[in-house]
Write an enzyme that holds these catalytic residues in place. Sequence first.
Site, PDB file in Angstrom:
ATOM      1  N   ARG A   1      31.659  -3.813   4.647  1.00 50.81           N
ATOM      2  CA  ARG A   1      30.975  -5.242   4.261  1.00 50.81           C
ATOM      3  C   ARG A   1      30.201  -5.795   5.252  1.00 50.81           C
ATOM      4  NH1 ARG A   1      32.780 -10.128   0.619  1.00 50.81           N
ATOM      5  NH2 ARG A   1      32.278  -8.627  -0.860  1.00 50.81           N
TER       6      ARG A   1
ATOM      7  N   HIS B   1      25.311  -5.232  -4.052  1.00 48.98           N
ATOM      8  CA  HIS B   1      26.760  -5.231  -4.389  1.00 48.98           C
ATOM      9  C   HIS B   1      27.237  -4.244  -5.346  1.00 48.98           C
ATOM     10  CE1 HIS B   1      30.881  -6.679  -3.837  1.00 48.98           C
ATOM     11  NE2 HIS B   1      30.565  -7.788  -4.162  1.00 48.98           N
TER      12      HIS B   1
ATOM     13  N   GLN C   1      30.476  -4.509  -7.240  1.00 48.09           N
ATOM     14  CA  GLN C   1      30.929  -5.566  -7.914  1.00 48.09           C
ATOM     15  C   GLN C   1      30.179  -5.322  -9.376  1.00 48.09           C
ATOM     16  OE1 GLN C   1      32.352  -8.856  -7.657  1.00 48.09           O
ATOM     17  NE2 GLN C   1      32.016  -8.619  -9.920  1.00 48.09           N
TER      18      GLN C   1
ATOM     19  N   ASP D   1      25.903 -16.686  -9.805  1.00 48.01           N
ATOM     20  CA  ASP D   1      26.565 -16.451  -8.562  1.00 48.01           C
ATOM     21  C   ASP D   1      26.287 -17.636  -7.549  1.00 48.01           C
ATOM     22  OD1 ASP D   1      27.925 -15.337  -6.237  1.00 48.01           O
ATOM     23  OD2 ASP D   1      26.270 -13.893  -5.996  1.00 48.01           O
TER      24      ASP D   1
ATOM     25  N   CYS E   1      30.773 -13.148 -10.088  1.00 46.82           N
ATOM     26  CA  CYS E   1      31.511 -12.245  -9.176  1.00 46.82           C
ATOM     27  C   CYS E   1      32.659 -12.954  -8.627  1.00 46.82           C
ATOM     28  CB  CYS E   1      30.593 -11.540  -8.247  1.00 46.82           C
ATOM     29  SG  CYS E   1      29.699 -12.611  -7.134  1.00 46.82           S
TER      30      CYS E   1
ATOM     31  N   ARG F   1      37.863  -5.383 -10.657  1.00 43.80           N
ATOM     32  CA  ARG F   1      37.282  -4.695  -9.378  1.00 43.80           C
ATOM     33  C   ARG F   1      38.162  -3.752  -8.808  1.00 43.80           C
ATOM     34  NH1 ARG F   1      34.166  -7.483  -5.555  1.00 43.80           N
ATOM     35  NH2 ARG F   1      34.268  -5.588  -4.666  1.00 43.80           N
TER      36      ARG F   1
HETATM   37  N1   CP Z   1      33.077 -10.816  -5.722  1.00 46.54           N
HETATM   38  C1   CP Z   1      33.449 -10.462  -4.456  1.00 46.54           C
HETATM   39  O1   CP Z   1      32.777  -9.518  -3.800  1.00 46.54           O
HETATM   40  O2   CP Z   1      34.430 -11.035  -3.940  1.00 46.54           O
HETATM   41  P1   CP Z   1      34.872 -11.097  -2.397  1.00 46.54           P
HETATM   42  O3   CP Z   1      33.784 -11.915  -1.450  1.00 46.54           O
HETATM   43  O4   CP Z   1      36.369 -12.208  -2.226  1.00 46.54           O
HETATM   44  O5   CP Z   1      35.362  -9.918  -1.787  1.00 46.54           O
HETATM   45  N1  NVA Z   2      26.109 -13.563  -3.248  1.00 50.52           N
HETATM   46  C1  NVA Z   2      27.100 -13.664  -2.819  1.00 50.52           C
HETATM   47  C2  NVA Z   2      28.543 -12.617  -3.278  1.00 50.52           C
HETATM   48  C3  NVA Z   2      29.779 -12.895  -2.818  1.00 50.52           C
HETATM   49  C4  NVA Z   2      30.669 -11.987  -3.463  1.00 50.52           C
HETATM   50  C5  NVA Z   2      27.268 -13.512  -1.298  1.00 50.52           C
HETATM   51  O1  NVA Z   2      26.565 -12.534  -0.511  1.00 50.52           O
HETATM   52  O2  NVA Z   2      27.871 -14.129  -0.376  1.00 50.52           O
END
Ligand code: CP
Ligand code: NVA
Length: 305
Positions: free
Chosen positions: A107, A134, A137, A222, A261, A289
């Site tokens: 990530r 993502h 997700q 989101d 998400c 997930r």
């Molecule tokens: N939705 C998602 O990716 O959650 P986290 O940021 O908690 O991993």
């Molecule tokens: N759009 C958000 C998603 C988190 C899971 C971010 O990138 O922070």
Amino acid sequence: MRHFLNLTDAGADGIAAMLADALDRKAARAGFPKGRADSDAPLAGHTLAMIFEKNSTRTRFSFDMAIRQLGGTSIVAESGSMQLGRGESIADTARVLSSYIDAIMIRTDDHAKVEEMAHYASVPVINGLTDASHPCQIMADLLTILESGKALPGLKVAWLGDGNNVLASIVEAAGLMQFDVVAACPQGFQPEEEAIVRASGRARVVSDPREAVEGADIVVTDTWISMGQANAETKLKALTPYQVTSALMADAKPDAKFLHCLPAHRGEEVSTEVIDGPQSLIWAEAENRLHAQKSVLRWCFGQIG
Ligand code: CP
Ligand code: NVA
């Protein structure tokens, strides 16, 4: 070598195979304690490395449990505690980790970093979220939609809010799985034109939230401020009319479902009434997930699709 950096890497057939696998495996382990491995333990002997340059709850725990339920193990590290955080290159990190472990989930911020990791790794690399997309997700979201009894082809998905990484992957899924997305985003916070083009005519951007939700089967939003973004007052102000409210949900189909998400900000991108109401599938979506990530791992190892 199968990397999962975006949904296109798997294509429509790969995505369909992963969704079918996830449904089967979820059913097959119903009632098991969560820490017990699946009966066939298809990734026994495999270790997944997870590298986090940003915070995570769902991605971290679901991937960790996913590899364990598949019979494997994991090593989790924040990049700040690795030499990566002191300037060791992605390329050197990828080469070294490839000699110890069987797959890497990362990530990070810049999408080019996961591409570089995949280029230099000799094991599968999985995108656990970048500023651009993502895909893991959206595998869970598609699984949740199927479980709600809706078929993907012909589905109408409404997105409200920021034109962000999650929207980019929904739009990518739309082009692959033949459903339509109407995204309502304010000026200045619309998705990249490039992301819309990738949907092959299946996605369009509007400014009126009502136009997006009208007749929608699924309504998604989101956070307005993604990780790494400044908490700008101007952005929050521009997005205020895009909050998913009961009034907006009433313009969608009567059996429409709501997805998010998570993490959520009740009273910002969605009202408490909607996110905690009967149309919301957020808890199933979060649980999925785990099931979706198991199938992503199996796809990366060539076990399905
Ligand atoms: N939705 C998602 O990716 O959650 P986290 O940021 O908690 O991993
Ligand atoms: N759009 C958000 C998603 C988190 C899971 C971010 O990138 O922070």
